[in-house]
Write a protein that holds these residues in place. Structure first.
Motif, PDB file in Angstrom:
ATOM      1  N   ARG A  25       0.865  -1.187   0.000  1.00  0.00           N
ATOM      2  CA  ARG A  25       0.000   0.000   0.000  1.00  0.00           C
ATOM      3  C   ARG A  25       0.894   1.226   0.000  1.00  0.00           C
ATOM      4  O   ARG A  25       1.619   1.447   0.973  1.00  0.00           O
ATOM      5  N   PRO A  26       0.868   2.058  -1.048  1.00  0.00           N
ATOM      6  CA  PRO A  26       1.762   3.205  -1.127  1.00  0.00           C
ATOM      7  C   PRO A  26       1.659   4.128   0.083  1.00  0.00           C
ATOM      8  O   PRO A  26       2.627   4.763   0.454  1.00  0.00           O
ATOM      9  N   TRP A  27       0.525   4.207   0.707  1.00  0.00           N
ATOM     10  CA  TRP A  27       0.340   5.122   1.825  1.00  0.00           C
ATOM     11  C   TRP A  27       0.783   4.515   3.151  1.00  0.00           C
ATOM     12  O   TRP A  27       0.744   5.164   4.185  1.00  0.00           O
ATOM     13  N   THR A  51       6.676   5.205   0.493  1.00  0.00           N
ATOM     14  CA  THR A  51       6.290   6.608   0.444  1.00  0.00           C
ATOM     15  C   THR A  51       7.284   7.495   1.184  1.00  0.00           C
ATOM     16  O   THR A  51       7.696   7.190   2.293  1.00  0.00           O
ATOM     17  N   LEU A  52       7.661   8.592   0.537  1.00  0.00           N
ATOM     18  CA  LEU A  52       8.546   9.574   1.152  1.00  0.00           C
ATOM     19  C   LEU A  52       7.692  10.771   1.546  1.00  0.00           C
ATOM     20  O   LEU A  52       7.254  11.551   0.696  1.00  0.00           O
ATOM     21  N   PHE A  84       5.029   7.501  -4.082  1.00  0.00           N
ATOM     22  CA  PHE A  84       4.480   8.815  -3.757  1.00  0.00           C
ATOM     23  C   PHE A  84       5.478   9.589  -2.910  1.00  0.00           C
ATOM     24  O   PHE A  84       6.207   9.012  -2.114  1.00  0.00           O
ATOM     25  N   TRP A  85       5.504  10.898  -3.101  1.00  0.00           N
ATOM     26  CA  TRP A  85       6.191  11.786  -2.172  1.00  0.00           C
ATOM     27  C   TRP A  85       5.412  13.068  -2.073  1.00  0.00           C
ATOM     28  O   TRP A  85       4.715  13.480  -2.996  1.00  0.00           O
ATOM     29  N   ASP A  86       5.475  13.689  -0.894  1.00  0.00           N
ATOM     30  CA  ASP A  86       4.802  14.966  -0.717  1.00  0.00           C
ATOM     31  C   ASP A  86       5.863  16.067  -0.721  1.00  0.00           C
ATOM     32  O   ASP A  86       7.033  15.815  -1.017  1.00  0.00           O
ATOM     33  N   SER A  87       5.464  17.281  -0.387  1.00  0.00           N
ATOM     34  CA  SER A  87       6.404  18.401  -0.444  1.00  0.00           C
ATOM     35  C   SER A  87       7.575  18.220   0.512  1.00  0.00           C
ATOM     36  O   SER A  87       8.674  18.703   0.244  1.00  0.00           O
ATOM     37  N   LEU A 112      12.265   8.001 -11.212  1.00  0.00           N
ATOM     38  CA  LEU A 112      10.934   8.495 -10.836  1.00  0.00           C
ATOM     39  C   LEU A 112       9.881   7.978 -11.809  1.00  0.00           C
ATOM     40  O   LEU A 112      10.125   7.898 -13.020  1.00  0.00           O
ATOM     41  N   SER A 113       8.713   7.657 -11.293  1.00  0.00           N
ATOM     42  CA  SER A 113       7.603   7.278 -12.175  1.00  0.00           C
ATOM     43  C   SER A 113       7.246   8.489 -13.039  1.00  0.00           C
ATOM     44  O   SER A 113       7.596   9.627 -12.705  1.00  0.00           O
TER      45      SER A 113
END
Length: 146
Positions: A25-27, A51-52, A84-87, A112-113
């Motif tokens: 699960r990416p999250w 996930t980062l 996934f990565w956020d800010s 990177l995707s």
């Protein structure tokens, strides 16, 4: 390049899960991991799995900064297994870049995707921390030799 084959097989073995394992699960930050591969000439690959985000960026920063402090001259952040990565993840990349630049080392991203690459390019950070399609390409041409 033999180094790339070795790195790829090591990386894929980190992702093997038995039949009883839960789905990826990416999250799920519990699935986050970092693997470091040191190579000759001060080249280091830091591979991120999962996930980062705010809950995981400190681990990436600490690992990358440690590698820079101990002599990495060309740091490749392998993000091919990062969904996934956020800010805060992008902020960590900027932090690692600043640390490397202070000692004359280079940092590049690899793998990177397409979705994450598009978002990364929109920020303009690719003009500072370059992107490569995969780890082999990133290792073949360090930015310091461009």
């Amino acid at each position: 390049m033999a180094t790339c084959r070795h790195h790829s097989s090591a990386h894929s073995s980190d992702g093997d899960h038995g039949a009883g394992s839960p789905p990826n699960r990416p999250w799920d930050a519990g699935r986050f991991g970092i693997h470091v591969t040191r190579m000759h000439g001060g080249r280091v690959v830091v591979s991120v799995t999962g996930t980062l985000d705010l809950s995981t960026v400190d681990a990436l920063r600490a690992t990358a900064h440690q590698e820079i402090e101990t002599g990495a001259r060309h740091l490749v952040l392998d993000l091919s297994a990062m969904p996934f990565w956020d800010s805060s993840g992008m902020g960590a990349v900027a932090s690692v870049y600043r640390s490397a630049a202070r000692v004359g080392a280079s940092v590049v991203l690899a793998g990177l995707s397409s979705t994450l690459e598009k978002r990364y390019r929109l920020t303009g950070m690719d003009r500072v921390v370059p992107l490569h399609g995969d780890v082999c390409a990133a290792l073949a041409r360090p930015e310091s030799e461009s």
